[in-house]
Design a protein around this motif. Structure first.
Motif, PDB file in Angstrom:
ATOM      1  N   ARG B 142     -43.518  14.930   5.066  1.00 52.07           N
ATOM      2  CA  ARG B 142     -44.571  15.363   5.995  1.00 52.07           C
ATOM      3  C   ARG B 142     -44.318  16.831   6.323  1.00 52.07           C
ATOM      4  N   VAL B 143     -45.282  17.658   5.960  1.00 47.05           N
ATOM      5  CA  VAL B 143     -45.114  19.108   6.067  1.00 47.05           C
ATOM      6  C   VAL B 143     -46.138  19.669   7.044  1.00 47.05           C
ATOM      7  N   VAL B 144     -45.666  20.450   7.998  1.00 47.23           N
ATOM      8  CA  VAL B 144     -46.562  21.206   8.869  1.00 47.23           C
ATOM      9  C   VAL B 144     -46.416  22.682   8.515  1.00 47.23           C
ATOM     10  N   VAL B 145     -47.530  23.296   8.138  1.00 49.48           N
ATOM     11  CA  VAL B 145     -47.554  24.736   7.903  1.00 49.48           C
ATOM     12  C   VAL B 145     -48.151  25.380   9.146  1.00 49.48           C
ATOM     13  N   VAL B 146     -47.407  26.278   9.772  1.00 45.66           N
ATOM     14  CA  VAL B 146     -47.924  26.991  10.943  1.00 45.66           C
ATOM     15  C   VAL B 146     -48.439  28.345  10.457  1.00 45.66           C
ATOM     16  N   GLY B 147     -49.728  28.566  10.624  1.00 45.01           N
ATOM     17  CA  GLY B 147     -50.341  29.806  10.142  1.00 45.01           C
ATOM     18  C   GLY B 147     -51.245  29.515   8.968  1.00 45.01           C
ATOM     19  N   SER B 148     -52.362  30.224   8.899  1.00 42.57           N
ATOM     20  CA  SER B 148     -53.379  29.903   7.888  1.00 42.57           C
ATOM     21  C   SER B 148     -53.869  31.140   7.154  1.00 42.57           C
ATOM     22  N   GLY B 149     -52.972  32.102   6.976  1.00 44.37           N
ATOM     23  CA  GLY B 149     -53.310  33.235   6.113  1.00 44.37           C
ATOM     24  C   GLY B 149     -53.203  32.819   4.660  1.00 44.37           C
ATOM     25  N   PHE B 150     -53.257  33.789   3.759  1.00 48.18           N
ATOM     26  CA  PHE B 150     -53.162  33.453   2.335  1.00 48.18           C
ATOM     27  C   PHE B 150     -51.860  32.730   2.025  1.00 48.18           C
ATOM     28  N   LEU B 151     -50.749  33.228   2.587  1.00 48.80           N
ATOM     29  CA  LEU B 151     -49.458  32.610   2.287  1.00 48.80           C
ATOM     30  C   LEU B 151     -49.421  31.168   2.784  1.00 48.80           C
ATOM     31  N   GLY B 152     -49.865  30.942   4.022  1.00 45.57           N
ATOM     32  CA  GLY B 152     -49.868  29.588   4.562  1.00 45.57           C
ATOM     33  C   GLY B 152     -50.723  28.652   3.733  1.00 45.57           C
ATOM     34  N   CYS B 153     -51.890  29.128   3.310  1.00 43.88           N
ATOM     35  CA  CYS B 153     -52.783  28.280   2.523  1.00 43.88           C
ATOM     36  C   CYS B 153     -52.212  28.016   1.129  1.00 43.88           C
ATOM     37  N   GLU B 154     -51.586  29.022   0.532  1.00 42.64           N
ATOM     38  CA  GLU B 154     -50.955  28.801  -0.778  1.00 42.64           C
ATOM     39  C   GLU B 154     -49.820  27.789  -0.668  1.00 42.64           C
ATOM     40  N   LEU B 155     -49.019  27.926   0.377  1.00 37.01           N
ATOM     41  CA  LEU B 155     -47.908  26.987   0.563  1.00 37.01           C
ATOM     42  C   LEU B 155     -48.438  25.581   0.805  1.00 37.01           C
ATOM     43  N   ALA B 156     -49.520  25.469   1.571  1.00 41.34           N
ATOM     44  CA  ALA B 156     -50.112  24.153   1.824  1.00 41.34           C
ATOM     45  C   ALA B 156     -50.602  23.533   0.521  1.00 41.34           C
ATOM     46  N   ALA B 157     -51.230  24.348  -0.326  1.00 34.84           N
ATOM     47  CA  ALA B 157     -51.732  23.833  -1.601  1.00 34.84           C
ATOM     48  C   ALA B 157     -50.579  23.389  -2.501  1.00 34.84           C
ATOM     49  N   VAL B 225     -40.733  18.776   7.448  1.00 36.87           N
ATOM     50  CA  VAL B 225     -40.587  20.183   7.086  1.00 36.87           C
ATOM     51  C   VAL B 225     -41.590  20.994   7.908  1.00 36.87           C
ATOM     52  N   VAL B 226     -41.145  22.121   8.461  1.00 39.82           N
ATOM     53  CA  VAL B 226     -42.037  23.045   9.165  1.00 39.82           C
ATOM     54  C   VAL B 226     -41.941  24.401   8.470  1.00 39.82           C
ATOM     55  N   ILE B 227     -43.075  24.878   7.985  1.00 40.81           N
ATOM     56  CA  ILE B 227     -43.083  26.186   7.329  1.00 40.81           C
ATOM     57  C   ILE B 227     -43.836  27.160   8.215  1.00 40.81           C
ATOM     58  N   GLU B 228     -43.169  28.235   8.600  1.00 37.37           N
ATOM     59  CA  GLU B 228     -43.785  29.226   9.479  1.00 37.37           C
ATOM     60  C   GLU B 228     -44.330  30.362   8.632  1.00 37.37           C
ATOM     61  N   ALA B 229     -45.643  30.508   8.667  1.00 32.55           N
ATOM     62  CA  ALA B 229     -46.316  31.571   7.897  1.00 32.55           C
ATOM     63  C   ALA B 229     -47.255  32.296   8.848  1.00 32.55           C
ATOM     64  N   ILE B 230     -46.679  32.901   9.876  1.00 29.36           N
ATOM     65  CA  ILE B 230     -47.464  33.471  10.970  1.00 29.36           C
ATOM     66  C   ILE B 230     -47.477  34.993  10.920  1.00 29.36           C
ATOM     67  N   GLY B 231     -47.193  35.544   9.750  1.00 29.20           N
ATOM     68  CA  GLY B 231     -47.244  36.993   9.613  1.00 29.20           C
ATOM     69  C   GLY B 231     -45.854  37.595   9.511  1.00 29.20           C
ATOM     70  N   SER B 232     -45.814  38.908   9.540  1.00 25.33           N
ATOM     71  CA  SER B 232     -44.575  39.616   9.237  1.00 25.33           C
ATOM     72  C   SER B 232     -44.296  40.697  10.272  1.00 25.33           C
ATOM     73  N   ASP B 233     -43.028  41.058  10.363  1.00 22.13           N
ATOM     74  CA  ASP B 233     -42.604  42.206  11.155  1.00 22.13           C
ATOM     75  C   ASP B 233     -41.984  43.232  10.221  1.00 22.13           C
ATOM     76  N   CYS B 234     -42.096  44.497  10.611  1.00 23.18           N
ATOM     77  CA  CYS B 234     -41.583  45.577   9.768  1.00 23.18           C
ATOM     78  C   CYS B 234     -40.089  45.781   9.987  1.00 23.18           C
TER      79      CYS B 234
END
Lengths: 64, 399
Positions: B142-157, B225-234
């Motif tokens: 059971r996977v929860v992806v937090v965040g729905s940008g391109f990376l989050g959606c690719e990981l979900a797929a 599993v929790v995957i955090e795909a909520i963006g990036s910091d520099c």
């Protein structure tokens, strides 16, 4: 002198970025599939190297 | 001995800068330092093939070229500070690196949720991140992806294709809505849901424990599993106190010379990759960071060319040539193949319309700002996008 070009078609996603860098070598056909010339003059090496760089799938290589 | 050109950040942007410096005729020493232990490699497969198959570093590494064979790579070394007046970068091991010119290419890191550690929490940026996640994406997980940008959606797929039960939790009204706009984002969500991905929109994570994440409204979602795909910091902290403008990345001029808070550009300090905030005259004079895959290559080539000219004593011969890279991005999610050019996110609220095809099938969507095409996104279309790409590049208005 010629260079040999190989595209791993199992990786290629037909994005066509290579077409901008080396239009002499690469093209998208009317079915959106990549077509390419497997051998080119050495003078085109720079363009082909640029095509190698911009391939998101890293599917292109120059066979040395 | 001449001090080397020092490239801080040993990934794609650093590599392309080194290659470009050589092409510009610079023959002196180049040293690249980076905190990852792997030589530069291609990141896009990390959210796809690397998770699905046994992929090693060798399979994703960029090919080494003869022209850069003498570049000194110091991997596993993290820069901690810089002193611009004395041309010195210090690394975590205390070593001081003197340089003739500095290239800043330290990129981004995933932003993380501020919760205590639990098993099965992941974020994806590096090869090692992807390899660690792969071990846990087993059928039935059971996977929860937090965040729905391109990376989050690719990981979900990818996780769904591997047999996991995937829920995407996002504060957004639609996945990928910021770059794509609501119309296309809504359509794509429908397609992803049809493939089995569940979405919880307008939601945020309030807490997580070893079995589940709990949303702000109290809903508990079981999660192995929790995957955090909520963006990036520099990764710009090491530049603190340098006087450079560190507002959202590192400010650079169009020649990619680093700019100070006083607005002065350094001829011996350059910024490359997705940490670089620079103006692109294809659109306007506003400096922006662009997190697309092509940017490290485009900016690396540019910085290498200008720095090469600077080291040869004539910076303006290269700097005066306008730099207007075409932003390009791609995303594969199930059978969905997205391809985009330009900056769709710049579009006016009412400036999004179908250019050809239709939303339910293969489609090209145009993004207009003041009636000028600034972006195009294709779903299932490739060659058909090329005239629009040209239109974006030349600033043409709608035909």
């Amino acid at each position: 002198m010629t260079i040999k070009i190989d595209v791993d078609m199992s990786l290629c996603q037909h994005y066509g970025q290579c077409v901008f860098e080396a239009p002499e070598i690469f093209a998208l056909n009317e079915d959106d599939k990549l077509e390419y010339v497997a051998e080119a003059d050495e003078s085109l090496r720079g363009n082909v190297e640029n095509a190698v760089d911009v391939c998101p799938m890293q599917a292109i290589r120059i066979v040395e | 001995m001449t001090a080397p050109v020092l490239i801080v950040g040993a990934a794609m942007g650093g590599l392309r800068t080194a290659e470009s410096l050589r092409r510009a005729g610079y023959t002196g020493p180049i040293r690249a330092i980076g905190d990852e232990v792997h030589a530069p490699y291609n990141r896009p497969p990390l959210s796809k093939d690397v998770l699905a198959t046994e992929v090693t570093h060798a399979a994703v590494a960029f090919p080494a070229r003869a022209e850069t064979a003498d570049v000194e790579w110091m991997l596993g070394a993290r820069a901690t500070s810089v002193d611009l007046p004395t041309h010195t970068v210090t690394t975590a091991d205390g070593h001081e690196h003197h340089y003739s010119a500095l290239v800043i290419a330290t990129g981004l890191r995933p932003r993380r949720l501020d919760f205590p550690p639990r098993a099965g929490r992941h974020a994806i940026r590096t090869l090692d991140d992807a390899l660690a996640l792969r071990a846990e994406l087993v059928p039935g997980a059971r996977v929860v992806v937090v965040g729905s940008g391109f990376l989050g959606c690719e990981l979900a797929a990818t996780a769904t294709k591997l047999g996991c039960a995937v829920t995407v939790v996002t504060p957004s009204v639609e996945p990928m809505v910021r770059p794509l706009g609501a119309m296309l984002a809504h359509e794509l969500r429908g397609r992803l849901e049809g493939e089995g991905v569940a979405f919880v929109l307008g939601a945020s994570v309030a807490s997580m424990d070893d079995d589940a994440v709990t949303l702000a409204d109290g809903t508990r979602i079981a999660a192995d599993v929790v995957i955090e795909a909520i963006g990036s910091d520099c990764n710009s902290e090491w530049l603190a106190g340098s006087g450079l403008d560190l507002t959202d990345g590192v400010l650079a001029d169009n020649a990619l010379r680093a700019v100070t808070v006083d607005g002065a550009a350094h001829d011996d300090v350059y910024v490359v990759g997705d940490i670089a905030r620079f103006p692109n005259p294809m659109f306007d004079d506003v400096a922006r960071r662009v997190e697309h895959w092509n940017i490290p290559t485009d900016t690396g080539r540019r910085a290498g060319a200008v720095l090469g000219a600077a080291l040869a004593g004539d910076v303006e011969s290269a700097a005066s040539i306008p730099f207007a890279p075409m932003p390009s991005f791609w995303s594969n999610q199930f059978d969905l193949k997205l391809q985009a050019y330009g900056l769709p996110g710049l579009a006016d609220p009412d400036g999004v319309r179908v250019l050809e095809g239709e939303l339910g099938g293969d489609v090209a969507v145009g993004y207009f700002r003041a009636e000028r095409l600034v972006g195009v996104v294709g779903v299932g279309l490739k060659a058909a996008l090329l005239p629009y790409r040209q239109q974006i590049a030349t600033g043409g208005t709608e035909a």
